[in-house]
Scaffold this active site. Sequence first.
Site, PDB file in Angstrom:
ATOM      1  N   MET A 147      -5.713  -7.424   8.700  1.00  0.00           N
ATOM      2  CA  MET A 147      -5.166  -6.441   9.620  1.00  0.00           C
ATOM      3  C   MET A 147      -6.022  -5.181   9.650  1.00  0.00           C
ATOM      4  SD  MET A 147      -1.156  -7.155   9.407  1.00  0.00           S
ATOM      5  CE  MET A 147      -1.092  -6.287   7.902  1.00  0.00           C
TER       6      MET A 147
ATOM      7  N   SER B  81      18.524 -40.125 -13.175  1.00  0.00           N
ATOM      8  CA  SER B  81      17.183 -39.569 -13.054  1.00  0.00           C
ATOM      9  C   SER B  81      16.877 -39.508 -11.568  1.00  0.00           C
ATOM     10  CB  SER B  81      16.176 -40.457 -13.789  1.00  0.00           C
ATOM     11  OG  SER B  81      14.877 -39.960 -13.568  1.00  0.00           O
TER      12      SER B  81
ATOM     13  N   ARG C 169      -3.182   3.156   8.593  1.00  0.00           N
ATOM     14  CA  ARG C 169      -3.536   1.993   7.770  1.00  0.00           C
ATOM     15  C   ARG C 169      -2.403   0.979   7.729  1.00  0.00           C
ATOM     16  NH1 ARG C 169      -4.872   4.662   2.077  1.00  0.00           N
ATOM     17  NH2 ARG C 169      -6.143   2.795   1.776  1.00  0.00           N
TER      18      ARG C 169
ATOM     19  N   GLY D 279      -8.428  -8.223   4.731  1.00  0.00           N
ATOM     20  CA  GLY D 279      -9.256  -8.413   5.918  1.00  0.00           C
ATOM     21  C   GLY D 279      -8.512  -8.918   7.142  1.00  0.00           C
TER      22      GLY D 279
ATOM     23  N   GLU E 290      18.018 -41.966  -5.876  1.00  0.00           N
ATOM     24  CA  GLU E 290      16.914 -41.814  -4.927  1.00  0.00           C
ATOM     25  C   GLU E 290      17.318 -42.162  -3.506  1.00  0.00           C
ATOM     26  OE1 GLU E 290      13.689 -44.349  -6.194  1.00  0.00           O
ATOM     27  OE2 GLU E 290      15.065 -45.801  -7.083  1.00  0.00           O
TER      28      GLU E 290
ATOM     29  N   TYR F  90      15.919 -32.393 -18.207  1.00  0.00           N
ATOM     30  CA  TYR F  90      14.474 -32.531 -18.369  1.00  0.00           C
ATOM     31  C   TYR F  90      13.784 -32.775 -17.035  1.00  0.00           C
ATOM     32  CZ  TYR F  90      15.027 -37.613 -17.885  1.00  0.00           C
ATOM     33  OH  TYR F  90      15.307 -38.854 -17.405  1.00  0.00           O
TER      34      TYR F  90
ATOM     35  N   LYS G  78       0.840  -1.203   0.000  1.00  0.00           N
ATOM     36  CA  LYS G  78       0.000   0.000   0.000  1.00  0.00           C
ATOM     37  C   LYS G  78       0.875   1.253   0.000  1.00  0.00           C
ATOM     38  CE  LYS G  78      -3.812  -0.565   2.405  1.00  0.00           C
ATOM     39  NZ  LYS G  78      -4.431  -0.817   3.729  1.00  0.00           N
TER      40      LYS G  78
ATOM     41  N   CYS H 204      12.256 -37.660 -12.150  1.00  0.00           N
ATOM     42  CA  CYS H 204      11.032 -38.388 -12.477  1.00  0.00           C
ATOM     43  C   CYS H 204      10.096 -38.530 -11.280  1.00  0.00           C
ATOM     44  CB  CYS H 204      11.356 -39.753 -13.072  1.00  0.00           C
ATOM     45  SG  CYS H 204      12.251 -40.825 -11.942  1.00  0.00           S
TER      46      CYS H 204
ATOM     47  N   GLY I 185      14.939 -39.672  -8.455  1.00  0.00           N
ATOM     48  CA  GLY I 185      13.661 -40.176  -7.959  1.00  0.00           C
ATOM     49  C   GLY I 185      13.374 -39.420  -6.679  1.00  0.00           C
ATOM     50  N   THR I 186      12.799 -38.238  -6.825  1.00  0.00           N
ATOM     51  CA  THR I 186      12.720 -37.340  -5.668  1.00  0.00           C
ATOM     52  C   THR I 186      11.685 -37.777  -4.635  1.00  0.00           C
ATOM     53  OG1 THR I 186      11.374 -35.911  -7.057  1.00  0.00           O
ATOM     54  CG2 THR I 186      13.673 -35.282  -6.756  1.00  0.00           C
ATOM     55  N   ASN I 187      10.793 -38.698  -4.999  1.00  0.00           N
ATOM     56  CA  ASN I 187       9.865 -39.192  -3.969  1.00  0.00           C
ATOM     57  C   ASN I 187      10.640 -39.989  -2.925  1.00  0.00           C
ATOM     58  OD1 ASN I 187       7.968 -38.162  -5.668  1.00  0.00           O
ATOM     59  ND2 ASN I 187       7.149 -40.134  -6.329  1.00  0.00           N
ATOM     60  N   ASP I 188      11.373 -41.015  -3.395  1.00  0.00           N
ATOM     61  CA  ASP I 188      12.143 -41.821  -2.452  1.00  0.00           C
ATOM     62  C   ASP I 188      13.282 -41.011  -1.842  1.00  0.00           C
ATOM     63  OD1 ASP I 188      11.191 -44.414  -1.881  1.00  0.00           O
ATOM     64  OD2 ASP I 188      11.550 -44.998  -3.960  1.00  0.00           O
TER      65      ASP I 188
ATOM     66  N   ARG J 276      12.320 -48.388 -16.320  1.00  0.00           N
ATOM     67  CA  ARG J 276      12.907 -48.730 -15.026  1.00  0.00           C
ATOM     68  C   ARG J 276      12.705 -50.207 -14.742  1.00  0.00           C
ATOM     69  NH1 ARG J 276      10.549 -46.382  -9.531  1.00  0.00           N
ATOM     70  NH2 ARG J 276       8.851 -47.770 -10.105  1.00  0.00           N
TER      71      ARG J 276
ATOM     72  N   ARG K 269      -3.271  -1.003  -6.642  1.00  0.00           N
ATOM     73  CA  ARG K 269      -2.342  -2.141  -6.717  1.00  0.00           C
ATOM     74  C   ARG K 269      -2.647  -2.914  -7.980  1.00  0.00           C
ATOM     75  NH1 ARG K 269      -5.367  -4.827  -1.735  1.00  0.00           N
ATOM     76  NH2 ARG K 269      -7.326  -4.991  -2.803  1.00  0.00           N
TER      77      ARG K 269
ATOM     78  N   HIS L 107      -6.147 -32.986   6.871  1.00  0.00           N
ATOM     79  CA  HIS L 107      -6.161 -34.345   6.345  1.00  0.00           C
ATOM     80  C   HIS L 107      -6.960 -34.428   5.058  1.00  0.00           C
ATOM     81  CE1 HIS L 107      -7.838 -38.456   6.056  1.00  0.00           C
ATOM     82  NE2 HIS L 107      -6.598 -38.799   6.380  1.00  0.00           N
TER      83      HIS L 107
ATOM     84  N   ARG M 167       7.338 -47.459 -15.484  1.00  0.00           N
ATOM     85  CA  ARG M 167       7.415 -48.463 -14.414  1.00  0.00           C
ATOM     86  C   ARG M 167       7.027 -49.807 -15.009  1.00  0.00           C
ATOM     87  NH1 ARG M 167       4.550 -44.219 -12.479  1.00  0.00           N
ATOM     88  NH2 ARG M 167       5.408 -43.022 -10.717  1.00  0.00           N
TER      89      ARG M 167
HETATM   90  P1  ADP Z   1      -7.866  -2.312   3.613  1.00  0.00           P
HETATM   91  O1  ADP Z   1      -6.430  -2.649   3.393  1.00  0.00           O
HETATM   92  O2  ADP Z   1      -8.598  -3.262   4.449  1.00  0.00           O
HETATM   93  O3  ADP Z   1      -8.540  -1.946   2.306  1.00  0.00           O
HETATM   94  P2  ADP Z   1      -7.497   0.485   4.034  1.00  0.00           P
HETATM   95  O4  ADP Z   1      -6.290   0.924   4.774  1.00  0.00           O
HETATM   96  O5  ADP Z   1      -7.422   0.597   2.551  1.00  0.00           O
HETATM   97  O6  ADP Z   1      -7.852  -0.980   4.490  1.00  0.00           O
HETATM   98  O7  ADP Z   1      -8.699   1.371   4.612  1.00  0.00           O
HETATM   99  C1  ADP Z   1     -10.021   0.936   4.831  1.00  0.00           C
HETATM  100  C2  ADP Z   1     -10.985   1.885   4.172  1.00  0.00           C
HETATM  101  O8  ADP Z   1     -10.820   3.224   4.652  1.00  0.00           O
HETATM  102  C3  ADP Z   1     -10.807   1.944   2.671  1.00  0.00           C
HETATM  103  O9  ADP Z   1     -12.051   2.013   2.051  1.00  0.00           O
HETATM  104  C4  ADP Z   1     -10.051   3.226   2.471  1.00  0.00           C
HETATM  105  O10 ADP Z   1     -10.302   3.785   1.204  1.00  0.00           O
HETATM  106  C5  ADP Z   1     -10.592   4.112   3.574  1.00  0.00           C
HETATM  107  N1  ADP Z   1      -9.578   5.092   3.968  1.00  0.00           N
HETATM  108  C6  ADP Z   1      -8.335   4.826   4.422  1.00  0.00           C
HETATM  109  N2  ADP Z   1      -7.652   5.956   4.637  1.00  0.00           N
HETATM  110  C7  ADP Z   1      -8.472   6.977   4.327  1.00  0.00           C
HETATM  111  C8  ADP Z   1      -8.322   8.412   4.332  1.00  0.00           C
HETATM  112  N3  ADP Z   1      -7.185   8.988   4.706  1.00  0.00           N
HETATM  113  N4  ADP Z   1      -9.381   9.143   3.957  1.00  0.00           N
HETATM  114  C9  ADP Z   1     -10.529   8.556   3.593  1.00  0.00           C
HETATM  115  N5  ADP Z   1     -10.733   7.222   3.560  1.00  0.00           N
HETATM  116  C10 ADP Z   1      -9.718   6.427   3.922  1.00  0.00           C
HETATM  117 MG    MG Z   2      11.746 -45.079  -5.942  1.00  0.00          MG
HETATM  118 MG    MG Z   3      -7.899  -0.805   0.954  1.00  0.00          MG
END
Ligand code: ADP
Ligand code: MG
Ligand code: MG
Length: 913
Positions: free
Chosen positions: A102, A797, A91, A100, A778, A885, A22, A865, A799-802, A638, A335, A452, A583
Amino acid sequence: MVKYVYDFSEGNKDQKDLLGGKGANLAEMTRLGLPVPPGFTITTEACRTYMEQGDLPPELRVEVTMALRRLEDTLGRSLGDFYDPLLVSVRSGAKFSMPGMMETVLNIGLNDASVQGLTKFSGDERFAWDSYRRLIQMFGKTVLDIDGDKFAHALDTMKHARGVTADTDLTAADLQELVEHFKGIVRDESGREFPQHPREQLDLAITAVFNSWNTDRARLYRRRERIPNDLGTAVNVVTMVFGNLGTDSGTGVCFTRDPSTGKSGDYGDYLPNAQGEDVVAGIRNTLTLADFEQLDPASHGELRQAMRRLETHYRDLCDIEFTVERGKLWMLQTRVGKRTAGAAFRIATQLVDEHLITMDEALERVTGAQLSKLMFPQFDSASEGRVLLGTGMAASPGAAVGAAVFDSVTAQAWAAEGKDVILVRRETNPDDLGGMIAAVGVLTSRGGKTSHAAVVARGMGTTCVVGAEKLDVDVVKREIRVGKKVVKEGEVIAIDGSSGEVFLGSVPVVPSPVVRYLEEGLDAALALLPADDEETAELVRAVDRILTHADAVRRLRVHANADTAEDAHRARIWGAQGIGLCRTEHMFLGDRRVLIERLILAQEDAERHAALDALLPLQRADFIDILREMDGLPTTIRLIDPPLHEFLPDLTALSVKVALATERLANGADVDPAELERDKVLLAAVERMHEANPMLGLRGVRLGIVVPGLFALQIRAVAEAAAQRIKDGGRPHAEIMIPLAASVMELHLIRDEAEKILAEVAAAEGVELHIPIGAMIELPRAALTADRMAGVAEFFSFGTNDLTQTTWGFSRDDVEGAFFSEYTERGVISVSPFETIDRSGVGRLVRIAVEEGRSARPDLTLGVCGEHGGDPESVHFFHEVGLDYVSCSPFRVPVARLEAGRASVVTGGGDTR
Ligand code: ADP
Ligand code: MG
Ligand code: MG
């Protein structure tokens, strides 16, 4: 002095390690002159230092002060001011996005004084108190660790008391009252007053973001996504801009191209009079960007320009967060956008056609994992009326439809009646294996990608979704509850192992158009598509172009593991340039089992010869078929590898049979005495050959040395088959591979025997035979004595499993299901070494063997292999160490071709001698 703080004007997009994704992209947008609210980034290094020392580094406090003052001077506003106060958001932002996971705190800087200032500046008392209320709520929850429900509940109570349903219907006075109430919650729950000092708010928020790096859910997420734990997160302090200042304000998200089709254009959502988090929360219906254009043509025009600049600059699909404050556009985040597998291929070739990237870059932008996703049969996304029950983790790709069953026994019983079933469990354990094998799909409500269920299903290639937590699986009542819905045993459900989606009822499945392309070629695949399905046609063409380019640039050859002529045929169609592992043990099963039984039981040479003579023509015919199929291409055969008792009846079953027959004979019942006698001899042999640890017992080359005539039979069959093919005008390229050798003496013994036989056959048939003899590497000892081994072997060759089993001392079948999930949880391994090659251990042995083998014999051919030959990450490793290969199962050949091409582009030519 270390520099912990960077103004947005200082950084750039290549500094993700230090500034997080970010922060690096905010800096890049600032550099481009796009309207980013001013701010600064605290580095990931500060976070790492904080985690080590348990306290904010003192230099950081100083640097934050300076950065803040610069910010205040630039804007002519200050934090906590009575009039037009500066407010900031704090942020999180790590190197890899962790959606979601942090926290972010908005409106830092508001207190009892500055809320008045905000009222004056905005002329909107309601807005000011709502912002303050949001700050205490977010701060209380994320910084002071107070249960968020407490605030939500207080808000609901207030709305109820006022007889309103929407937050927006509360008045300024209501919100002011709520602020007092919220402050009370803070006091009661945390034992302290809500901090009034803006700088204290800021410091606490920064610490909280650092701490959020190490929450359980963040750690869990990183484990799943293979993100290292020691990277730390950066913190971005950004001047607040407000999308909730009336109808001339708003907030939105957009993409520069459609992330699911790749079509160029602008796609996005806009919500007038709202703050960022309101869009995601889905409290109101959003508008399209076209609506936004109607509403505010000037801001929309500016956004379009920014989108174009970003896409040109990043030369890729970008996703963007923006806010309009009273008619002024602000860019809050961008991004390179996530995309579906299909879109990745389409976008890559579109960008080539728009002359924005080269074909090499296009190849870098797609992955083998994406290609394999495109190869599984798919749910028909166009089908109407799908009912989504929930979404879990996509553990093993595919699309499965079947009746829900809740235990292994029922699964097996229903499957035996010919029904398609999906085994539904909270989580699976080894007892469920039978049911998992019988089911077309496996669904669990718990567990992660290495649970599992996930590990076993992937191993079997069974479609699997795990950890669908919204589903309440009740195996006693035999039902799934989702909200008010109840799905009973026998009802049909559908699971998508590529997306993790779980549907009620059946969803139609269509074969992957990409597989059709791979099997029948481009023209045939396109001809099969409906005329109006331009999107799929574009996808198939994109896959063709990128795969063709990969073939052109890759250095690694791709072979396939194939045991039969049919497998070989398929492998060739998929693009295999040889067989890396054929085989031979299956050639002793079925009707032929009696012959190998006779060989094992033979007391005298004559008996043994008779059994071997009977096997010879059968085996020769097998080889002729395969060599015909692979005409002109290397075919590595083999010699027999598994312990011989695998060809004999099971010890317990046979003991019981003999005991019963003996007893019945004693009681005068009708028993065939000859059969009993045979069984007794057989039982004695089985007992004699029983091994406590067959994996490390009498198998591989050891059999060739201990059991007279066995390898000789196979070598003769290969030689005679090759001779026959030559006489028939073919170009056989058979190679003989010796399994499980640990010592060069073993190779000498077999090689001497082989050379004699090859010469004999050549003379008898009147042809020249060139059949290289090589070793499967192997065992660690083989790798460590590679120079000597290469003196005798013409090829290696791996034999990375064994090799993985013997390096780690893991018996794969015993450990994977038993404790690998625990090992992953506890961080001993991050991914199964049977899935992706363990570079530092097993990989080191491979490296040693490559270097020493080649120095002893410069023209030594080197391949792999094991299963790893088709694993994307491992393919890159094999490219780097300079193998010739990789060989993998036919289905994975296209993935290996793609990744071998990517490896050439990403790391250059590799170690090409
Ligand atoms: P996330 O990584 O979960 O998207 P963000 O850091 O982007 O979290 O922020 C959460 C929300 O708050 C986003 O919708 C972002 O656009 C908004 N936001 C963050 N900083 C500001 C700011 N300085 N002014 C207005 N809105 C902000
Ligand atoms: Mg073997
Ligand atoms: Mg964001």
